[in-house]
Write a protein that holds these residues in place. Structure first.
Motif, mmCIF file in Angstrom:
data_model
loop_
_atom_site.group_PDB
_atom_site.id
_atom_site.type_symbol
_atom_site.label_atom_id
_atom_site.label_comp_id
_atom_site.label_asym_id
_atom_site.label_seq_id
_atom_site.Cartn_x
_atom_site.Cartn_y
_atom_site.Cartn_z
ATOM 1 N N ASP A 143 25.061 27.073 63.933
ATOM 2 C CA ASP A 143 25.627 26.137 65.120
ATOM 3 C C ASP A 143 27.069 25.985 64.900
ATOM 4 O OD1 ASP A 143 25.323 24.837 62.686
ATOM 5 O OD2 ASP A 143 24.009 23.227 63.570
ATOM 6 N N ASP A 144 27.574 26.737 63.815
ATOM 7 C CA ASP A 144 29.126 26.680 63.567
ATOM 8 C C ASP A 144 29.887 27.019 64.597
ATOM 9 O OD1 ASP A 144 30.625 26.907 60.687
ATOM 10 O OD2 ASP A 144 31.709 27.803 62.386
ATOM 11 N N LYS A 145 30.847 26.131 64.841
ATOM 12 C CA LYS A 145 31.917 25.954 65.901
ATOM 13 C C LYS A 145 33.459 26.341 65.312
ATOM 14 C CE LYS A 145 29.417 23.158 69.062
ATOM 15 N NZ LYS A 145 28.034 23.185 68.281
ATOM 16 N N LEU A 146 33.488 27.037 63.967
ATOM 17 C CA LEU A 146 34.919 26.862 63.624
ATOM 18 C C LEU A 146 34.971 28.403 63.025
ATOM 19 C CD1 LEU A 146 35.600 23.679 62.309
ATOM 20 C CD2 LEU A 146 36.498 24.556 64.347
ATOM 21 N N PHE A 147 35.118 28.598 61.690
ATOM 22 C CA PHE A 147 35.261 29.717 61.077
ATOM 23 C C PHE A 147 34.367 30.662 61.223
ATOM 24 C CE2 PHE A 147 37.424 26.194 58.720
ATOM 25 C CZ PHE A 147 38.754 26.766 58.948
ATOM 26 N N ALA A 188 41.554 29.061 50.515
ATOM 27 C CA ALA A 188 41.065 28.576 49.281
ATOM 28 C C ALA A 188 42.107 27.811 48.527
ATOM 29 C CB ALA A 188 40.615 29.782 48.502
ATOM 30 N N PRO A 189 41.876 27.053 47.591
ATOM 31 C CA PRO A 189 42.921 26.401 46.789
ATOM 32 C C PRO A 189 44.134 27.354 46.318
ATOM 33 C CG PRO A 189 40.734 25.706 45.979
ATOM 34 C CD PRO A 189 40.711 26.828 47.072
ATOM 35 N N THR A 190 45.136 26.859 46.259
ATOM 36 C CA THR A 190 46.378 27.833 45.751
ATOM 37 C C THR A 190 46.207 28.145 44.381
ATOM 38 O OG1 THR A 190 48.038 26.548 46.935
ATOM 39 C CG2 THR A 190 48.928 27.573 45.247
ATOM 40 N N VAL A 209 33.934 20.585 59.773
ATOM 41 C CA VAL A 209 35.057 21.397 59.338
ATOM 42 C C VAL A 209 34.632 21.790 57.732
ATOM 43 C CG1 VAL A 209 37.409 21.707 58.989
ATOM 44 C CG2 VAL A 209 36.391 20.341 60.774
ATOM 45 N N LEU A 210 34.277 20.998 57.016
ATOM 46 C CA LEU A 210 34.244 20.862 55.479
ATOM 47 C C LEU A 210 32.969 22.238 55.413
ATOM 48 C CD1 LEU A 210 34.331 17.405 54.191
ATOM 49 C CD2 LEU A 210 36.008 19.287 53.742
ATOM 50 N N ALA A 211 31.933 21.809 56.152
ATOM 51 C CA ALA A 211 30.624 22.849 55.906
ATOM 52 C C ALA A 211 31.295 24.328 56.478
ATOM 53 C CB ALA A 211 29.479 22.377 56.861
ATOM 54 N N SER A 212 31.978 24.417 57.682
ATOM 55 C CA SER A 212 32.325 25.820 58.024
ATOM 56 C C SER A 212 33.117 26.364 57.125
ATOM 57 C CB SER A 212 32.840 25.620 59.361
ATOM 58 O OG SER A 212 33.383 26.740 59.884
ATOM 59 N N GLY A 213 34.211 25.608 56.552
ATOM 60 C CA GLY A 213 35.132 26.072 55.615
ATOM 61 C C GLY A 213 34.607 26.856 54.179
ATOM 62 N N ALA A 214 33.558 25.869 54.012
ATOM 63 C CA ALA A 214 32.633 26.410 52.641
ATOM 64 C C ALA A 214 31.706 27.317 52.890
ATOM 65 C CB ALA A 214 31.685 24.973 52.221
#
Length: 974
Positions: free
Chosen positions: A281-285, A329-331, A387-392
């Motif tokens: 059900d992801d809508k982003l990445f 990802a973090p710099t 957003v956090l879940a999709s990015g992860a």
């Protein structure tokens, strides 16, 4: 010009044993000596005029032979006499000639005397003196013992040849004090390759004595592991597209198996497949990823999908996904920060933080994305859980790196003068590796730390740097912590060091916060590493001793005696406990001790009591067999059969011979036996080509030339092909370099070898068309029909050719310096003189068959002077052959008997490791009979020799020919 009729081999029978000769000479009970009655009058009439002590033409003095016993003292000379008499080359044409009847009678008498004595002693194993390993055997044995191709005999002198022309005889392989020093140095060289691991003793392909050597070994192993499992997203997308459109017959296939078939990670394939095709059900990445995936075209042909159809889409998606993963990802902070106050502990803390975050999502990076993703929150908008879940989820699939290896520093975590390693592979372990692969990677890292002793090295470098470079330890609180102090690594010392460092760094935390502080983490890591190193070393001592005992048993090719075992155990333990040496020194010294032992360096079998012959022990037979076929020690299977007492069973022995002949290690026999017999074994050590004239002859070509016959002969042995293919075969092995040299097509890479056919159409065939023999038997700037022809008749056909006279005519150094004469015309110089003609008419014409190849074995239609190549050879029957293919066929069909006879003599002499003797004649006749068959298989000759009395028995201490000697029975058998 013509080739003389087929001749008998120079070594038709083998060397008699001295005692047998004495017995024959003493057998005065016979009514008459046939030699004195029949042969001596013939010699006095026709021969001694030229063959006396004062005038020994051809180095042959016939006046010293006065009886049958004297004849047998040098029966090979008499074999040559028989050959020349049969060919009517002696007496010379201008001398008085015997009648055909008297000539035939003398020949028959000589052969009858020799054959009678041969049968009386048939099966005598002969005297096989103890000997050292040859250089090749030493190198192969070390390879089999260690698995590392160390070749420690490079500094040894070249082994001399003896016996039948090989370097594996007791007459040649003696030991001297100076050579023993080289053996000791070789033992130390091998010991330097010993690798002390947490699980026992191993060997590296290079020396691993220094820190840099050990670091190189395991660091490269870790890096190879990483590179072998690097994720290629383009290949992953293409493989999953094929999986999506797999045929109906594969509908039940799991994605893990599909990935494994294509060399991809099944674990990562499952993660990526679920993201692309699973419920979501992801809508982003992930939705962006699935949208791009959905636009991959369906295959044009559903029954045979072609990945080339989606190559562009897969490549584009792989690039965008990887870029997006790096940006989310973090710099990544640099390994070294340019700051004078920057210290090692801060450096390690930064690296740890970076490594832990490679597959995590940093919401702050949303505003800097270069890949457009629909539905992202606007700048300043709150980042919600979706957003956090999709990015992860996306960063788990596409981290900024799966692992990190610095392009210049490798796995180093060092800081200026501080050594260290840093493991940075969290995403790889989490998303790519199987459990077994993760354990293997853990093991490699553990071995890297253990082998380098990095914790102590890092600690001492840390103290030096912090005091001398950063000045942090220039405080009275640190005066007791010295880089060179042996007690610096003690646990209690490090506890005090940690407390002093925390005070000096003004760290006032307590509890969990203090434990997580970089200073605490650093010191606790060092303390744990040092404790683990000491504990692992202590556990490994028993493993090293066990492995050393096993190493000694394999090196001695037999079980250790109780006394040998105790001595090795005591020596190892004493050196381990010596404070000036320790475990590593004990291991290396023990290896040297084993390798300088005569039980390793020498080959001998204990001589049993008695006055006849006795069977070799099973273990002795195992070693004899393995050094014959493999030039190295017995493998586990052969040793197990020997220990069980089964090897003397002829059926078992034959089975082992067949097994060994199909093993890849039989290439050693091809290189050592055929290389010495055919004369190319030293090709790489010699430089006989003028490279200025022939610039195409480089080291790569020379190596390929050298390798070709070994590969072909190995193939013939392993596939049991006719050995006559060496004379007229239409196939060979080539690599890219040699194929280009021969003008043959080649599809493989530069490092590959391929079996190619069609040599006859290319003007080649068998060994006569191989560049190594054509080159070796040429002059630096021209071909040499003389050398090439001599090589054929002497090496392949076994003809005895006496050395040339000192005033022999010399041909020009260049083909262009012939004053207009052809090579054939120049060769006539050799036959104008009758003394030269006797030999040169036998091989000069043969060399002309190979004139279609230049001095480095390239095919040619014209010689270097621009004249058309003349490769016509007139045969004894009036027919002619032209070039190598036709002449090779002639040899295989009409000179096969001589080739088989020569091969038999050489083969048996090499197998027994001694000069042949008269009593070997019966076995030689059987070998020649097998090789005379149409298929001429070498396998039957291997078995004949290995099961023969000569090979399986040995003379007893008081061997008596009288006890062994028997009169032949009807039919020629004893």
């Amino acid at each position: 010009m013509s080739v003389v009729p087929p001749v008998r081999s120079a070594s038709a029978v083998a060397r008699p044993f001295l005692v047998a000769l004495v017995l024959l000479g003493a057998s005065g009970a016979r009514a008459a000596d046939p030699f004195q009655d029949k042969v001596v009058p013939f010699l006095n009439t026709y021969c001694v005029q030229c063959h006396t002590r004062q005038k020994p033409s051809g180095d042959l003095d016939l006046t010293k032979f006065t009886s049958s016993a004297k004849l047998l003292e040098d029966f090979r000379q008499w074999e040559h006499v028989v050959t020349f008499l049969r060919k009517e080359e002696m007496p010379p044409a201008k001398a008085k000639q015997p009648t055909a009847e008297s000539r035939a009678e003398v020949i028959a008498t000589l052969e009858r005397v020799l054959l009678s004595e041969a049968r009386k002693l048939a099966g005598d194993p002969g005297a096989v003196p103890p000997r050292r390993l040859s250089n090749a055997e030493y190198d192969y044995t070390i390879l089999d013992l260690t698995g590392a191709d160390i070749r420690p005999t490079k500094a040894f002198p070249v082994d001399p040849a003896s016996g039948e022309g090989f370097n594996n005889t007791g007459e040649a392989l003696t030991m001297s004090p100076s050579l023993f020093k080289k053996y000791y140095a070789a033992g130390e060289q091998v010991a330097d390759h010993a690798l002390l691991t947490t699980t026992g003793l191993a060997f590296a392909p290079h020396a691993v004595v220094t820190f840099a050597d050990r670091q190189k070994f395991y660091e490269q192993a870790v890096i190879r592991f990483y590179e072998a499992r690097a994720v290629d997203h383009e290949k992953c997308f293409a493989a999953l597209w094929l999986y999506k459109h797999r045929p109906a017959a594969r509908k039940d296939a799991a994605v893990e198996g599909w990935a494994t078939e294509r060399g991809l990670s099944p674990k990562y394939a499952r993660l990526l497949w679920d993201a692309l095709e699973g419920p979501s059900d992801d809508k982003l990445f992930v939705a962006w990823l699935r949208g791009r995936w959905a636009r991959f075209p369906a295959p044009t042909n559903a029954d045979a999908p072609n990945p080339a159809e989606v190559q562009g889409a897969a490549k584009a998606l792989a690039a965008d996904a990887a870029k997006l993963g790096r940006e989310l990802a973090p710099t990544e902070t640099p390994a070294i920060v340019a700051n004078a106050g920057n210290g090692p502990i801060d450096h390690l803390a930064r690296r740890r933080k970076t490594a832990d975050a490679r597959d995590t999502f940093d919401p702050a990076k949303l505003v800097k994305l270069s890949v457009p993703v629909p539905g992202l929150p606007a700048a300043g908008e709150k980042v919600g859980p979706a957003v956090l879940a999709s990015g992860a989820a996306f960063c788990r699939l596409f981290p900024n790196r799966f692992f990190h290896v610095d392009s210049t520093r490798g796995l180093s975590a060092g800081f200026h003068l501080v050594e260290g390693f840093f493991r940075d592979d969290v995403p790889l372990c989490r998303s790519v590796l199987s459990d077994a692969e993760a354990r293997e990677l853990d093991r490699l890292w553990a071995e890297l730390y253990f082998a380098t002793g990095i914790w102590e090295r890092m600690l001492r470098g840390f103290v030096f740097f912090e005091r001398s470079e950063r000045n942090f330890l220039k405080h009275p609180d640190f005066d007791s912590f010295k880089e060179e102090d042996p007690g610096l690594t003690r646990d209690e010392t490090l506890a005090r060091f940690k407390e002093a460092y925390l005070r000096r760094a003004n760290v006032k935390l307590t509890g969990d916060a203090l434990a997580k502080h970089p200073v605490s983490v650093f010191f606790e890591d060092v303390r744990a590493g040092l404790r683990g190193q000491a504990e692992a070393l202590k556990r490994a001592e028993a493993l090293y001793l066990k492995d050393l005992l096993a190493f000694a048993e394999r090196a001695y090719r037999r079980p250790l005696t109780d006394a040998e075992r105790r001595k090795l155990e005591t020596f190892f333990t004493d050196v381990c406990r010596d404070k000036d040496h320790g475990t590593e020194a004990a291991v290396r010294a023990s290896i040297v001790r084993v390798l300088v032992s005569p039980h390793f360096a020498m080959r001998f079998d204990a001589t049993p009591a008695g006055d006849s012959v006795a069977p070799l022990s099973d273990l002795g037979l195992a070693s004899r067999l393995s050094y014959f076929v493999w030039s190295g020690p017995p493998d586990d299977e052969l040793l197990a059969l020997a220990k069980a007492g089964k090897l003397r069973d002829e059926k078992v022995l034959r089975e082992q011979v067949r097994r060994m002949a199909t093993d890849a290690k039989v290439s050693r026999f091809a290189r050592e036996f055929f290389g010495q017999w055919l004369g190319h074994r030293d090709f790489l050590a010699q430089e006989a080509v003028n490279r200025a004239v022939f610039p195409a002859f480089d080291d790569a070509l020379r190596s390929a030339m050298f390798e070709e016959p070994t590969r072909l002969i190995t193939h013939l042995i392993r596939t049991d092909g006719p050995i006559t293919h060496l004379l007229n075969g239409d196939a060979t092995f080539v690599n890219k370099k040699l194929a280009a040299h021969y003008g043959l097509p080649f599809k493989g890479t530069a490092d590959e070898w391929e079996l190619v056919t069609g040599l006859h159409a290319n003007g080649r065939g068998g060994v006569l068309g191989m560049a190594v023999f054509l080159t070796k038997n040429s002059q630096p700037q021209r071909t040499s029909p003389v050398k090439r022809g001599f090589w054929v008749v002497h090496k392949l056909l076994g003809e005895h050719i006496p050395p040339p006279p000192p005033d022999v005519a010399v041909l020009p150094a260049k083909e262009t310096d012939t004053n207009g004469k052809t090579i054939r015309q120049l060769l006539k110089l050799h036959v104008e003189d009758a003394a030269c003609a006797r030999c040169h008419q036998r091989f000069d014409p043969v060399g002309l068959a190979m004139e279609g190849f230049d001095p480095i074995g390239r095919g040619r239609a014209k010689d270097l002077a621009g004249r058309p190549v003349d490769n016509l050879v007139a045969l004894p029957d009036g027919k002619e052959t032209r070039g190598v293919p036709e002449f090779g066929d002639y040899l295989a069909k009409h000179r096969k008997a001589e080739f088989a006879k020569t091969l038999s003599h050489k083969f048996l002499g090499y197998a027994l490791g001694r000069s042949l003797q008269l009593s070997d004649q019966s076995l030689l006749e059987k070998m020649q009979a097998e090789l005379a068959k149409d298929d001429s298989k070498l396998s039957t000759v291997f078995e004949l020799v290995a099961t023969s009395p000569q090979f399986r028995t040995q003379r007893c201490k008081d061997f008596s020919p009288t006890k062994f000697r028997t009169e032949p029975q009807p039919g020629g058998e004893k």
